[in-house]
Design a protein around this motif. Structure first.
Motif, PDB file in Angstrom:
ATOM      1  N   ARG A  76     -21.299  57.648  19.239  1.00  0.00           N
ATOM      2  CA  ARG A  76     -21.230  56.191  19.270  1.00  0.00           C
ATOM      3  C   ARG A  76     -22.107  55.627  18.164  1.00  0.00           C
ATOM      4  NH1 ARG A  76     -23.213  53.621  24.483  1.00  0.00           N
ATOM      5  NH2 ARG A  76     -24.126  55.643  25.010  1.00  0.00           N
ATOM      6  N   THR A  78     -22.685  53.246  14.456  1.00  0.00           N
ATOM      7  CA  THR A  78     -22.145  53.206  13.099  1.00  0.00           C
ATOM      8  C   THR A  78     -23.196  53.679  12.103  1.00  0.00           C
ATOM      9  OG1 THR A  78     -22.825  50.891  12.776  1.00  0.00           O
ATOM     10  CG2 THR A  78     -20.570  51.280  13.577  1.00  0.00           C
ATOM     11  N   THR A  85     -18.580  53.580   5.638  1.00  0.00           N
ATOM     12  CA  THR A  85     -18.703  54.619   6.652  1.00  0.00           C
ATOM     13  C   THR A  85     -18.484  55.978   5.998  1.00  0.00           C
ATOM     14  OG1 THR A  85     -16.348  54.390   7.182  1.00  0.00           O
ATOM     15  CG2 THR A  85     -17.909  53.139   8.540  1.00  0.00           C
ATOM     16  N   TYR A  88     -15.248  58.433   8.240  1.00  0.00           N
ATOM     17  CA  TYR A  88     -14.304  57.663   9.042  1.00  0.00           C
ATOM     18  C   TYR A  88     -13.642  56.578   8.192  1.00  0.00           C
ATOM     19  CZ  TYR A  88     -16.820  59.819  12.919  1.00  0.00           C
ATOM     20  OH  TYR A  88     -17.401  60.724  13.764  1.00  0.00           O
ATOM     21  N   GLU A  90     -11.009  52.897   8.840  1.00  0.00           N
ATOM     22  CA  GLU A  90     -10.482  51.991   9.849  1.00  0.00           C
ATOM     23  C   GLU A  90      -8.958  52.047   9.860  1.00  0.00           C
ATOM     24  OE1 GLU A  90     -11.179  47.411  11.413  1.00  0.00           O
ATOM     25  OE2 GLU A  90     -12.119  48.111   9.558  1.00  0.00           O
ATOM     26  N   GLN A  91      -8.411  52.161  11.043  1.00  0.00           N
ATOM     27  CA  GLN A  91      -6.959  52.223  11.189  1.00  0.00           C
ATOM     28  C   GLN A  91      -6.571  51.484  12.468  1.00  0.00           C
ATOM     29  OE1 GLN A  91      -4.810  56.027  10.435  1.00  0.00           O
ATOM     30  NE2 GLN A  91      -3.985  55.773  12.500  1.00  0.00           N
ATOM     31  N   ASN A  92      -5.762  50.440  12.296  1.00  0.00           N
ATOM     32  CA  ASN A  92      -5.316  49.633  13.443  1.00  0.00           C
ATOM     33  C   ASN A  92      -6.484  49.131  14.288  1.00  0.00           C
ATOM     34  OD1 ASN A  92      -2.610  50.104  12.710  1.00  0.00           O
ATOM     35  ND2 ASN A  92      -2.570  52.021  13.887  1.00  0.00           N
ATOM     36  N   GLY A  93      -7.533  48.678  13.589  1.00  0.00           N
ATOM     37  CA  GLY A  93      -8.664  48.080  14.275  1.00  0.00           C
ATOM     38  C   GLY A  93      -9.650  49.047  14.892  1.00  0.00           C
ATOM     39  N   ARG A  94      -9.490  50.351  14.652  1.00  0.00           N
ATOM     40  CA  ARG A  94     -10.448  51.329  15.177  1.00  0.00           C
ATOM     41  C   ARG A  94     -10.739  52.378  14.110  1.00  0.00           C
ATOM     42  NH1 ARG A  94      -7.414  55.851  17.296  1.00  0.00           N
ATOM     43  NH2 ARG A  94      -9.170  56.366  18.648  1.00  0.00           N
ATOM     44  N   PHE A  95     -11.880  53.061  14.271  1.00  0.00           N
ATOM     45  CA  PHE A  95     -12.275  54.069  13.299  1.00  0.00           C
ATOM     46  C   PHE A  95     -11.698  55.426  13.692  1.00  0.00           C
ATOM     47  CE2 PHE A  95     -15.677  50.974  12.384  1.00  0.00           C
ATOM     48  CZ  PHE A  95     -15.528  50.912  11.005  1.00  0.00           C
ATOM     49  N   VAL A  96     -11.072  56.099  12.734  1.00  0.00           N
ATOM     50  CA  VAL A  96     -10.559  57.447  12.929  1.00  0.00           C
ATOM     51  C   VAL A  96     -11.145  58.343  11.837  1.00  0.00           C
ATOM     52  CG1 VAL A  96      -8.421  56.655  13.974  1.00  0.00           C
ATOM     53  CG2 VAL A  96      -8.525  56.995  11.501  1.00  0.00           C
TER      54      VAL A  96
END
Length: 271
Positions: A76, A78, A85, A88, A90-96
């Motif tokens: 958890r 950042t 980052t 990671y 950002e993809q569709n509002g979340r970090f992958v």
């Protein structure tokens, strides 16, 4: 060894970043199985700042360094290095997690010097230094060799260009490891107990190079028990205990009048 010669950073040029804040970690958690090693750790490191992290074994010092360049994945929080980052996207509002090629590119801006050197045993000192600039940065081999020779000469190893790690002392190997990281022109250098594997007479060789980097303005985060060096070179010292920063200040403040009982007890054992 380093006096009266060109600056180390002059050889490779100034670090690539001009941001005022190089590292920004917020609420970082990391767990190994049932053991929570980092517990909401937050830290900001400014450009050209030298930060020492001290604390007892198991407090999370090495884990935090490894999280900074994604050698360990955080659970958890950042971590931003130069505003981005690491590891990671950002993809569709979340970090992958990013692709390995992009992670390698991001890591190229962070130099990491380990306890055990981690040199390629089948490559010479010069070959160890030029490998990443050529393979990751895409640098011309001739240019990489020129920079590598200049850096090794700068740390007193100009006569060891063709020597293999097995032919070098521990102090010499660690100086090669530092130069290898510098050849990538990093904006941040991480040191994880860089002198712990060295004989006492070799420690000064490595600290001399690190001292020079501090004077030249390299941003550094250092995990070390070399408290004399911390007093001399650090801008700020952090005391880490059970995965969180319990106290921080200038070397004079932290070593001279620590406020936390855990800091007092720790320093009483090692000073």
């Amino acid at each position: 060894m380093l006096e009266d010669r060109s600056r180390l950073l002059d050889v490779v040029g100034a670090p690539l970043t001009t941001l005022d804040v190089v590292v920004s970690a917020t609420g970082v958690y990391k767990r190994f199985g049932h053991v929570e090693v980092l517990r909401g750790l937050s830290l900001e490191v400014k450009r050209q700042e030298v930060v020492f992290i001290i604390g007892p074994s198991g407090s999370g010092k090495t884990t935090f360094l490894r999280c900074l360049n994604h050698l360990e994945k955080i659970d958890r929080g950042t971590i931003l290095v130069n505003g981005h980052t690491i590891g990671y996207r950002e993809q569709n509002g979340r970090f992958v997690e990013d692709v390995e090629k992009e992670i390698a590119r991001q890591r190229s801006d962070i130099g990491f010097v380990f306890q055990r050197f981690n040199l390629f045993p089948h490559k010479s000192a010069l070959e160890n230094v030029i490998e990443a600039p050529i393979q990751v940065r895409g640098m011309d081999e001739g240019e990489a060799r020129e920079i590598g020779r200049a850096l090794l000469d700068r740390v007193g190893l100009g006569h060891k260009l063709d020597a293999y790690p097995s032919q070098l002392s521990g102090g010499q190997q660690q100086r090669v490891a530092i130069v290898r990281a510098l050849a990538m022109r990093p904006s941040l250098m991480l040191f994880d107990e860089p002198t712990s594997a060295l004989d006492p007479e070799m420690i000064g060789e490595v600290l001399a190079v690190m001292r020079e980097l501090a004077v030249e303005g390299m941003t550094m985060i250092i995990v070390s028990h070399e408290m004399g060096f911390a007093r001399e070179a650090a801008d700020r010292v952090l005391m880490l205990d059970e995965g969180t920063i319990i106290e921080q200040g200038t070397p004079a403040e932290l070593f001279g009048s620590p406020a936390h009982e855990r800091t007092k007890a720790f320093l009483a054992k090692i000073l």
